[in-house]
Design a protein around this motif. Structure first.
Motif, PDB file in Angstrom:
ATOM      1  N   LEU A  22       0.630  -1.157   0.014  1.00 48.94           N
ATOM      2  CA  LEU A  22       0.020  -0.239   0.072  1.00 48.94           C
ATOM      3  C   LEU A  22       0.807   1.215   0.042  1.00 48.94           C
ATOM      4  CD1 LEU A  22      -2.579  -1.032   2.343  1.00 48.94           C
ATOM      5  CD2 LEU A  22      -2.919  -0.792  -0.051  1.00 48.94           C
ATOM      6  N   ASP A  23       2.203   1.155   0.660  1.00 47.40           N
ATOM      7  CA  ASP A  23       2.761   2.406   0.651  1.00 47.40           C
ATOM      8  C   ASP A  23       3.617   2.282  -0.787  1.00 47.40           C
ATOM      9  OD1 ASP A  23       4.263   4.614   2.242  1.00 47.40           O
ATOM     10  OD2 ASP A  23       6.069   3.302   1.584  1.00 47.40           O
ATOM     11  N   ALA A  24       3.966   1.321  -1.458  1.00 43.64           N
ATOM     12  CA  ALA A  24       4.568   1.350  -2.730  1.00 43.64           C
ATOM     13  C   ALA A  24       3.468   1.871  -3.747  1.00 43.64           C
ATOM     14  CB  ALA A  24       5.233   0.049  -3.014  1.00 43.64           C
TER      15      ALA A  24
ATOM     16  N   ALA B  68      -4.903  -8.493  -2.726  1.00 46.76           N
ATOM     17  CA  ALA B  68      -4.434  -8.026  -3.960  1.00 46.76           C
ATOM     18  C   ALA B  68      -4.390  -6.664  -3.824  1.00 46.76           C
ATOM     19  CB  ALA B  68      -5.029  -8.577  -4.994  1.00 46.76           C
ATOM     20  N   ILE B  69      -3.545  -5.574  -4.396  1.00 46.41           N
ATOM     21  CA  ILE B  69      -4.025  -4.458  -4.659  1.00 46.41           C
ATOM     22  C   ILE B  69      -4.091  -4.153  -5.936  1.00 46.41           C
ATOM     23  CG2 ILE B  69      -2.660  -3.960  -2.655  1.00 46.41           C
ATOM     24  CD1 ILE B  69      -0.299  -2.782  -4.556  1.00 46.41           C
ATOM     25  N   LYS B  70      -5.196  -3.234  -6.244  1.00 48.41           N
ATOM     26  CA  LYS B  70      -5.755  -2.819  -7.564  1.00 48.41           C
ATOM     27  C   LYS B  70      -5.502  -1.120  -7.652  1.00 48.41           C
ATOM     28  CE  LYS B  70     -10.074  -3.454  -9.847  1.00 48.41           C
ATOM     29  NZ  LYS B  70     -11.454  -4.130  -9.665  1.00 48.41           N
ATOM     30  N   GLN B  71      -5.091  -0.874  -8.940  1.00 51.06           N
ATOM     31  CA  GLN B  71      -5.087   0.564  -9.174  1.00 51.06           C
ATOM     32  C   GLN B  71      -5.560   0.762 -10.915  1.00 51.06           C
ATOM     33  OE1 GLN B  71      -1.623   2.316  -7.498  1.00 51.06           O
ATOM     34  NE2 GLN B  71      -1.466   3.849  -9.193  1.00 51.06           N
ATOM     35  N   ASN B  72      -6.265   1.736 -11.095  1.00 48.02           N
ATOM     36  CA  ASN B  72      -6.850   2.090 -12.544  1.00 48.02           C
ATOM     37  C   ASN B  72      -7.319   0.728 -12.903  1.00 48.02           C
ATOM     38  OD1 ASN B  72      -5.216   4.485 -12.146  1.00 48.02           O
ATOM     39  ND2 ASN B  72      -3.469   3.971 -13.338  1.00 48.02           N
ATOM     40  N   GLY B  73      -8.170   0.312 -12.153  1.00 44.48           N
ATOM     41  CA  GLY B  73      -9.139  -0.939 -12.534  1.00 44.48           C
ATOM     42  C   GLY B  73      -8.477  -2.184 -12.861  1.00 44.48           C
ATOM     43  N   GLN B  74      -7.074  -2.216 -12.490  1.00 50.67           N
ATOM     44  CA  GLN B  74      -6.207  -3.471 -12.738  1.00 50.67           C
ATOM     45  C   GLN B  74      -5.755  -3.683 -11.360  1.00 50.67           C
ATOM     46  OE1 GLN B  74      -3.407  -2.862 -16.095  1.00 50.67           O
ATOM     47  NE2 GLN B  74      -2.480  -4.570 -15.745  1.00 50.67           N
ATOM     48  N   VAL B  75      -5.645  -5.249 -11.241  1.00 50.72           N
ATOM     49  CA  VAL B  75      -4.910  -5.874 -10.220  1.00 50.72           C
ATOM     50  C   VAL B  75      -3.285  -5.593 -10.542  1.00 50.72           C
ATOM     51  CG1 VAL B  75      -4.308  -7.950  -8.925  1.00 50.72           C
ATOM     52  CG2 VAL B  75      -6.737  -7.307  -9.350  1.00 50.72           C
TER      53      VAL B  75
ATOM     54  N   GLY C 275      -2.318   5.293  -3.261  1.00 52.29           N
ATOM     55  CA  GLY C 275      -3.937   5.347  -4.109  1.00 52.29           C
ATOM     56  C   GLY C 275      -4.363   4.107  -4.468  1.00 52.29           C
ATOM     57  N   ALA C 276      -3.766   2.953  -4.532  1.00 52.00           N
ATOM     58  CA  ALA C 276      -4.234   1.568  -4.630  1.00 52.00           C
ATOM     59  C   ALA C 276      -5.189   1.270  -3.801  1.00 52.00           C
ATOM     60  CB  ALA C 276      -2.868   0.559  -4.779  1.00 52.00           C
ATOM     61  N   SER C 277      -6.153   0.589  -4.080  1.00 51.67           N
ATOM     62  CA  SER C 277      -7.053  -0.211  -3.241  1.00 51.67           C
ATOM     63  C   SER C 277      -6.753  -1.785  -2.884  1.00 51.67           C
ATOM     64  CB  SER C 277      -8.308  -0.044  -3.737  1.00 51.67           C
ATOM     65  OG  SER C 277      -8.725  -0.515  -4.860  1.00 51.67           O
ATOM     66  N   GLU C 278      -7.296  -2.124  -1.622  1.00 57.83           N
ATOM     67  CA  GLU C 278      -7.095  -3.607  -1.516  1.00 57.83           C
ATOM     68  C   GLU C 278      -8.256  -4.362  -2.002  1.00 57.83           C
ATOM     69  OE1 GLU C 278      -4.619  -4.411   2.528  1.00 57.83           O
ATOM     70  OE2 GLU C 278      -6.439  -2.756   2.736  1.00 57.83           O
TER      71      GLU C 278
END
Length: 119
Positions: free
Chosen positions: A30-32, A46-53, A35-38
């Protein structure tokens, strides 16, 4: 196999040593990836960002499984020589510290693949 919908439910089922390592990994990811979500995907955190895991991770009996997809395994092959890997998996033994810089670099690589940082 139990089906997980929430990360907290997944964490609740871990042994103390596994939980400690997974919590460190969770915070690191989450630190790396600000803005990502779990999410839970394929029954793993998993972490997801911009609609992509971006990456998945999971506790196993003998190691922490880190699943950044196949491309980072190839891109970081020289830095992964001390880890058991397969097409999309890095096995991090519990008796070794997490390779923080390498994990951060892999997450940054995956963010680039996913279209950059969230705006």
């Amino acid at each position: 196999m139990k089906k997980y919908n929430q990360i907290e439910d997944y964490l609740a089922d871990l042994a103390p040593m596994q939980l400690e390592v997974v919590q460190i990994m969770r915070e690191l990811l989450l630190d790396a990836a600000p803005g990502a979500s779990e999410v839970i995907s394929y029954n793993m955190p998993a972490i997801k960002q911009n609609g992509q895991v971006l990456v998945y991770f999971a506790a196993t009996k003998s190691h922490l499984g880190f699943y950044p997809t196949a491309a980072p395994i190839v891109a970081f092959a020289d830095r992964l020589q001390n880890y058991e890997t397969s097409k999309g998996t890095i096995k991090i033994p519990y008796d070794r510290p997490l390779p923080v810089k390498l994990i951060r670099d892999i997450v940054a690589y995956r963010i680039g693949q996913a279209g950059g940082a969230k705006k």
